[in-house]
Design a protein around this motif. Structure first.
Motif, mmCIF file in Angstrom:
data_model
loop_
_atom_site.group_PDB
_atom_site.id
_atom_site.type_symbol
_atom_site.label_atom_id
_atom_site.label_comp_id
_atom_site.label_asym_id
_atom_site.label_seq_id
_atom_site.Cartn_x
_atom_site.Cartn_y
_atom_site.Cartn_z
ATOM 1 N N THR A 33 0.829 -1.401 -0.016
ATOM 2 C CA THR A 33 -0.046 -0.063 0.053
ATOM 3 C C THR A 33 0.928 1.245 -0.098
ATOM 4 O O THR A 33 2.186 1.221 0.594
ATOM 5 N N GLY A 34 0.401 2.241 -0.652
ATOM 6 C CA GLY A 34 0.918 3.568 -0.487
ATOM 7 C C GLY A 34 0.571 4.255 0.610
ATOM 8 O O GLY A 34 -0.489 4.068 1.383
ATOM 9 N N LEU A 35 1.460 5.157 1.361
ATOM 10 C CA LEU A 35 1.153 6.054 2.532
ATOM 11 C C LEU A 35 0.933 7.446 2.046
ATOM 12 O O LEU A 35 0.645 8.105 3.004
ATOM 13 N N MET A 36 1.324 7.913 0.911
ATOM 14 C CA MET A 36 1.149 9.463 0.645
ATOM 15 C C MET A 36 0.267 9.531 -0.563
ATOM 16 O O MET A 36 0.299 8.805 -1.756
ATOM 17 N N HIS A 37 -0.733 10.317 -0.588
ATOM 18 C CA HIS A 37 -1.442 10.765 -1.428
ATOM 19 C C HIS A 37 -0.854 11.885 -2.405
ATOM 20 O O HIS A 37 -0.981 13.094 -2.086
ATOM 21 N N VAL A 38 -0.188 11.656 -3.447
ATOM 22 C CA VAL A 38 0.908 12.610 -4.262
ATOM 23 C C VAL A 38 0.093 13.314 -5.219
ATOM 24 O O VAL A 38 -0.548 12.704 -5.976
ATOM 25 N N VAL A 39 0.145 14.358 -5.077
ATOM 26 C CA VAL A 39 -0.971 15.179 -6.032
ATOM 27 C C VAL A 39 -0.108 16.332 -6.480
ATOM 28 O O VAL A 39 0.593 17.039 -6.048
#
Length: 521
Positions: free
Chosen positions: A471-477
């Motif tokens: 799973t990813g831990l950062m919502h990269v925007v």
């Protein structure tokens, strides 16, 4: 000491063999239904703890219902593989491409792996596949059967129909949001993985192939390529030895700067100039990873400036992503003004980010070392993760205003994209598209325009099935966003290569750009 080292090596070998044997035995074991239900609950709880913006594409009600329904349907014991097929579609319902359940696969010791490699190339690896219109085709034939024609449709392999296997496994992973090109473009390359999960590594496979109206059955066996060895009886002079050492040094340097990938025998980064006057440059980036990228971009854009290149073609096709720092640096060479590259990345919380990223994985000794150094890492997080007025926590990375590089390219930029342009390559494309700095050709990217949950990507293990979930831990925007939710960057001019293009190594997307450049002149 001389006696101790062999004993330690023997102990290591015994432990490794025992660990592999236990894992393989576990994968054949039926796990009771209550334990599998507990794994489902554990998986959902971990995702809620670690995965930011979990309900971006599927509502909380939808995911609650899917995980509860899954628990209710598990009434009999299952093997880990059977359980994988039950839980994967539910995890995929989150609709984040970096989030997936890792399929259980037979493990091999180092000795077994070495023995397998010595036996040669397996019967799946002897072909390159392409999946178009729900059919699997052969693009390249490296087998010993020269009668197999490139472009043949694969009807079955050991009675397994490729389209049925691909349709089944397409349910076990997701793209970002509602995008479909990530799957359709990548299923040909993923087919060998799907087949191996189901059937294990085989030494012989029976192919049923169709070319035009003719059917052909061929048994493909593992074989070892003959390597030519030549003995140089002449003694090398000191001068020749020096030249050889210098050449070897240059090769090592090139591999470091351009990022050589031994698995594919390709460089991550390449620059080539077209036309006699070098007015067109093609910058091919296969992934934003490996080695000294800063030096590569510095030297590349110095050359582009020196050659007075007018048109730059950035090829991001089949680029699965990589470092955020690299794409930010590359953007500085493409931007025509000051810029902010990313919005602050949402995380669940500072403590959960710390627990999920810092202590995940590693040996027992490494974990002890991490415990000693943990105050320093947590202090770093205190400076970079902050809670905003909306109650959410954000990680600040690549969020400061930057100047365009002094050697930034000022000419016209074209970007080649397709369904396997994913993750970091999509983030870069979002900013190039939003700033109107580039013209896009190809197919919708597999990564979402408005960002993805990635950045730091640990895995966690389910207690009973022992399946691992990444799973990813950062919502990269990205800084630039679109009102179209759950889709990638759309091309300004769409081109979808045909099967014949693939077979004949024709590049219709690149050819269109070259014609467009000529029309402008």
């Amino acid at each position: 000491m001389k006696k101790t080292l062999p004993l330690l090596l023997l102990l290591y070998f015994f432990v490794q063999c025992n660990t592999v044997s236990k894992q393989n035995t576990h994968y054949q074991t039926l796990i009771p239904a209550p334990k599998l239900q507990a794994d489902v609950a554990f998986a959902y709880k971990q995702l809620q703890k670690l995965h930011p913006n979990l309900y971006l594409y599927s509502s909380k009600w939808t995911l609650d219902h899917q995980f509860d329904s899954l628990k209710n349907t598990i009434t009999t014991p299952m093997t880990p593989l059977a359980f994988f097929k039950k839980i994967s579609p539910v995890v995929a319902a989150v609709k984040q491409g970096h989030l997936f359940v890792q399929a259980p696969r037979i493990k091999y010791t180092k000795k077994q792996t070495k023995a397998l490699l010595q036996k040669g190339i397996g019967p799946l690896s002897q072909f390159d596949f392409e999946y178009l219109d729900h059919k699997l085709y052969l693009l390249k034939n490296n087998s010993q059967d020269s009668t197999i024609l490139v472009g043949s449709e694969v009807i079955s392999i050991n009675r397994t129909k490729p389209n049925e296997l691909i349709d089944q496994y397409s349910n076990y992973y997701a793209s970002d949001g509602f995008n479909t090109t990530f799957k359709t473009r990548g299923n040909g390359a993923r087919f060998t993985t799907f087949f191996t999960i189901e059937n294990g590594i085989q030494d012989s496979l029976t192919y049923v192939l169709k070319y035009r109206d003719s059917l052909k059955t061929s048994t493909i066996k593992r074989f070892k390529k003959e390597t030519k060895t030549t003995q140089n009886k002449k003694t090398n002079t000191p001068k020749k030895q020096t030249n050889h050492a210098q050449k070897a040094k240059k090769v090592r340097q090139k591999k470091r700067i351009q990022g050589y990938d031994p698995a594919t025998a390709q460089y991550m980064r390449n620059i080539r100039f077209l036309e006699k006057d070098s007015s067109i440059a093609v910058l091919k980036i296969r992934g934003f990873k490996n080695k000294a990228y800063r030096r590569f971009y510095k030297e590349t854009f110095e050359k582009i400036k020196q050659y007075q290149t007018k048109n730059l073609i950035l090829d991001l096709r089949d680029n699965g992503g990589g470092r955020l720092s690299e794409i930010s640096d590359l953007y500085a060479y493409l931007s025509d003004t000051t810029f902010v590259f990313l919005e602050p990345s949402e995380v669940v919380s500072r403590s959960q980010f710390f627990n999920g990223s810092y202590y995940n994985g590693g040996s027992f000794v490494l974990k002890i070392l991490k415990t000693i150094l943990s105050p320093a890492y947590y202090s770093y997080l205190l400076c970079t993760i902050h809670k905003k007025d909306n109650g959410k926590s954000y990680f600040a990375t690549e969020t400061k205003k930057r100047q365009a590089n002094t050697n930034a390219f000022r000419g016209k930029v074209y970007v080649l994209i397709n369904g396997l342009s994913f993750s970091a390559s999509s983030i870069l494309s979002s900013n190039l598209k939003g700033s109107k700095r580039a013209f896009f050709v190809g197919q919708e990217t597999g990564g979402a325009y408005n960002g993805t949950v990635a950045g730091v990507m640990p895995t966690f293990k389910l207690p009973y099935s022992k399946l691992k979930i990444r799973t990813g831990l950062m919502h990269v925007v990205p800084f630039y966003k679109t009102s179209v939710v759950g889709h990638g960057i759309y091309p300004d001019h769409e081109i979808l290569p045909t099967l014949q293009d693939r077979i004949q190594h024709i590049d219709p997307e690149l050819n269109w750009i070259l014609k467009d450049i000529k029309k402008a002149h």
